[in-house]
Scaffold this motif. Structure first.
Motif, PDB file in Angstrom:
ATOM      1  N   GLN A 323      -1.706   6.858  -8.282  1.00 14.95           N
ATOM      2  CA  GLN A 323      -1.676   5.518  -8.274  1.00 14.95           C
ATOM      3  C   GLN A 323      -0.463   5.197  -8.390  1.00 14.95           C
ATOM      4  N   ILE A 324       0.618   5.681  -8.424  1.00 10.77           N
ATOM      5  CA  ILE A 324       2.195   5.004  -7.753  1.00 10.77           C
ATOM      6  C   ILE A 324       2.481   5.041  -6.204  1.00 10.77           C
ATOM      7  N   ALA A 325       2.024   5.757  -5.757  1.00 14.14           N
ATOM      8  CA  ALA A 325       2.161   6.322  -4.167  1.00 14.14           C
ATOM      9  C   ALA A 325       0.956   5.103  -3.624  1.00 14.14           C
ATOM     10  N   GLU A 326       0.023   5.337  -4.625  1.00 13.04           N
ATOM     11  CA  GLU A 326      -1.205   4.016  -4.039  1.00 13.04           C
ATOM     12  C   GLU A 326      -0.842   3.059  -3.675  1.00 13.04           C
ATOM     13  N   SER A 327      -0.028   2.297  -5.466  1.00 11.05           N
ATOM     14  CA  SER A 327       0.570   1.003  -5.045  1.00 11.05           C
ATOM     15  C   SER A 327       1.834   0.673  -4.073  1.00 11.05           C
ATOM     16  N   ARG A 328       2.872   1.446  -3.796  1.00  5.49           N
ATOM     17  CA  ARG A 328       3.234   1.484  -3.390  1.00  5.49           C
ATOM     18  C   ARG A 328       3.210   1.287  -1.916  1.00  5.49           C
ATOM     19  N   GLY A 329       2.112   2.026  -1.755  1.00  4.16           N
ATOM     20  CA  GLY A 329       1.664   1.553  -0.381  1.00  4.16           C
ATOM     21  C   GLY A 329       1.099   3.162   0.428  1.00  4.16           C
ATOM     22  N   SER A 330       1.551   4.309   0.028  1.00  5.94           N
ATOM     23  CA  SER A 330       2.054   5.207   0.564  1.00  5.94           C
ATOM     24  C   SER A 330       0.369   5.984   0.678  1.00  5.94           C
ATOM     25  N   GLY A 332       0.906   9.303   1.243  1.00  6.07           N
ATOM     26  CA  GLY A 332       0.517  11.161   1.801  1.00  6.07           C
ATOM     27  C   GLY A 332       1.129  11.083  -0.260  1.00  6.07           C
ATOM     28  N   ILE A 333      -0.076  11.450  -0.264  1.00  3.26           N
ATOM     29  CA  ILE A 333      -0.438  11.721  -1.642  1.00  3.26           C
ATOM     30  C   ILE A 333       0.173  13.831  -1.589  1.00  3.26           C
ATOM     31  N   SER A 334      -1.001  14.377  -1.484  1.00  2.00           N
ATOM     32  CA  SER A 334      -1.015  15.208  -1.007  1.00  2.00           C
ATOM     33  C   SER A 334       0.485  15.902  -0.538  1.00  2.00           C
ATOM     34  N   SER A 335       1.254  15.193   0.071  1.00  2.00           N
ATOM     35  CA  SER A 335       2.209  16.004   0.385  1.00  2.00           C
ATOM     36  C   SER A 335       3.657  15.480  -0.675  1.00  2.00           C
ATOM     37  N   LEU A 336       3.637  14.425  -1.258  1.00  2.00           N
ATOM     38  CA  LEU A 336       4.098  14.400  -2.156  1.00  2.00           C
ATOM     39  C   LEU A 336       3.124  15.123  -3.773  1.00  2.00           C
TER      40      LEU A 336
END
Length: 501
Positions: A323-330, A332-336
């Motif tokens: 959710q943090i990545a999506e909110s920041r427009g990223s 690359g969730i799997s890579s994170l």
């Protein structure tokens, strides 16, 4: 001679597939969509995965009364049921699951991790009496490889849509631990190796293999397309097989020592006494504190809070990473997830490296001080996220949180042993980590409420730095508090150590 090494290799394999809770960000968005739940309810599912640890002490009691192989199989069966039914739900084979059904299944799956962890810890602690921190650190470092293994396996399947990827993560989370536990069960036996000397060659070999494995995981996470998915998965599988050469390395050293002892006249009593004291242990070796007495001691509650404001806070961040990545427009969730896993791998290994190379130092750093020093960088990571919304800040902070959480988790195993002894370790340590579900609920729900508050009218999801900015500031301040409490714990334990001399 090789039996205890094979047991440690088995523990490494078990840990490498036991970080199934780290997969939650990879399929959480699909659960949210299919169940039509809010961010707060989704966070409660993340809490449910940790809530299984509230009953983790049961695995410690079981390990004291049942064969370790049976404890292992019980744990893997619980995980197979918890994740397996959720897979069938996402696959459309089961249509009547409610939110609370999924919540219970997630608790069950989270509890299974405790059973496998307990077996791994006991194997490392009891089979290597003079090298406990090293053995535990090496084996637990492989938990940091879990997300990398699962991500690489899903990448091989090349699923294009989020639902397919979510199903694959859940299927692997159900099947892979069960297969590994069945394979490792014959090796999960305690071995009496004595206390006559430290096992040098075997650990040097494992350090090299583990470091190369971690380097491979980090490199392929930092540069995701450097190798094809099959090559990445094949490389990891090869590195997992390599530790089997350890018994051979130790056998060679053992033969060399026999020849050396034949050539020189040594005083066996002097050698034994020298090596037996080389562990540089804690005062917990002199006493054994039962669970009921432990929870009435002030140092336990200090320790509990240090863990709560350190690795537990980091785990809450990693649980919300999707959710943090999506909110920041990223995107690359799997890579994170893979990045946090790889750096956690090195974080868990770091305390063992320091313990091994500085074990003869007269000025050793206490485990409480080490926990405080390792919590401090997490403060900076959260503050960086609060002031910058750039992708580099997200990646750097995720790496820092991963390595710090891994290090403190490894250090905490030695801290529990030093403070409260080894006889009741399985129960005592599982009581300590019960702070994880507590922190997951408190910190996670607080973050979810702020996330909801940051939404623009008409939007289902929150987008922008406001979604988590206040959360990061508060988390950073709590990390500062955790570091200070670690210093208080250090002072208190040093006084107890001096009193028992």
């Amino acid at each position: 001679m090789a039996r205890h090494w094979l047991g440690l290799v088995a523990a490494m394999w078990l840990q490498s597939i036991n970080g199934t809770n780290s997969n939650f960000p990879a399929y959480s968005s699909e659960l949210k969509r299919i169940l039509s739940i809010s961010q707060l309810q989704l966070n409660n599912l993340a809490f449910a995965s940790d809530a299984g640890k509230l009953l983790g002490w049961i695995s410690g009691v079981a390990a004291a009364r049942l064969p370790l192989w049976l404890v292992l199989l019980i744990g893997s069966a619980l995980g197979a049921a918890g994740y397996g039914v959720q897979f069938l739900f996402l696959a459309g084979k089961i249509r009547s699951l409610s939110y609370w059904h999924v919540f219970f299944l997630t608790v069950l799956a989270g509890n299974s991790i405790c059973w496998i962890n307990t077996v791994s810890y006991i194997l490392a602690i009891r089979n290597f009496p003079l090298d406990r921190q090293i053995a535990v650190g090496i084996s637990t470092s492989y938990v940091g490889l879990s997300a990398k293994i699962y991500t690489a396996a899903v990448a091989v399947a090349s699923a294009s849509d989020p639902l397919s990827r979510a199903k694959e993560f859940l299927l692997l989370s159900a099947a892979l631990p069960l297969i590994a536990c069945v394979a490792a069960a014959p090796l999960t036996r305690e071995s009496d190796v004595g206390k006559s000397r430290r096992l040098v060659a075997g650990f040097v070999t494992l350090f090299v293999i583990t470091a190369v494995t971690g380097g491979f995981a980090v490199a392929t996470s930092m540069i995701p397309r450097a190798l094809p998915p099959k090559a990445v998965l094949g490389g990891i599988a090869s590195f997992l097989v390599l530790p089997l050469v350890t018994p051979a390395a130790e056998a060679v050293q053992h033969k060399c020592l026999i020849v050396e002892n034949d050539e020189e006249s040594l005083n066996p009593g002097e050698s034994v006494a020298k090596d037996a004291g080389s562990e540089g242990g804690g005062f917990g070796e002199e006493i054994e504190i039962p669970p009921l007495l432990m929870v009435r001691r002030g140092e336990f509650w200090l320790y509990f809070l240090v863990y709560l404001f350190g690795p537990t806070l980091g785990l809450v961040y990693l649980n919300n990473l999707g959710q943090i990545a999506e909110s920041r427009g990223s995107l690359g969730i799997s890579s994170l997830v893979s990045l946090s896993s790889a750096f956690s791998f090195f974080g868990r290994l770091l305390p063992s490296l320091l313990d091994y190379f500085f074990s003869k130092s007269t000025r050793k750093i206490s485990t409480a001080t080490a926990m405080g020093a390792t919590t401090a960088p997490m403060c900076g990571a959260f503050f960086l996220l609060a002031i910058s919304r750039q992708d580099f800040a997200l990646y750097i902070s995720t790496a820092v949180v991963g390595i710090c959480c891994g290090a403190i988790t490894s250090i905490s195993i030695s801290t529990t042993r030093e403070l409260f002894g080894t006889a009741n370790f399985g129960v005592n340590h599982n009581i300590l980590v019960s702070n994880i579900p507590i922190g997951s609920f408190l910190f996670g729900d607080f973050a979810a409420l702020l996330y909801k508050k940051g939404r623009v009218d008409g939007q289902e999801d929150c987008v922008g730095e406001r979604c988590y900015q206040t959360t990061f500031l508060i988390w950073g301040c709590l990390c500062v508090l955790g570091s200070l409490l670690a210093l208080v714990l250090h002072v208190k334990t040093e006084k107890l150590r001096a009193a028992r001399r």
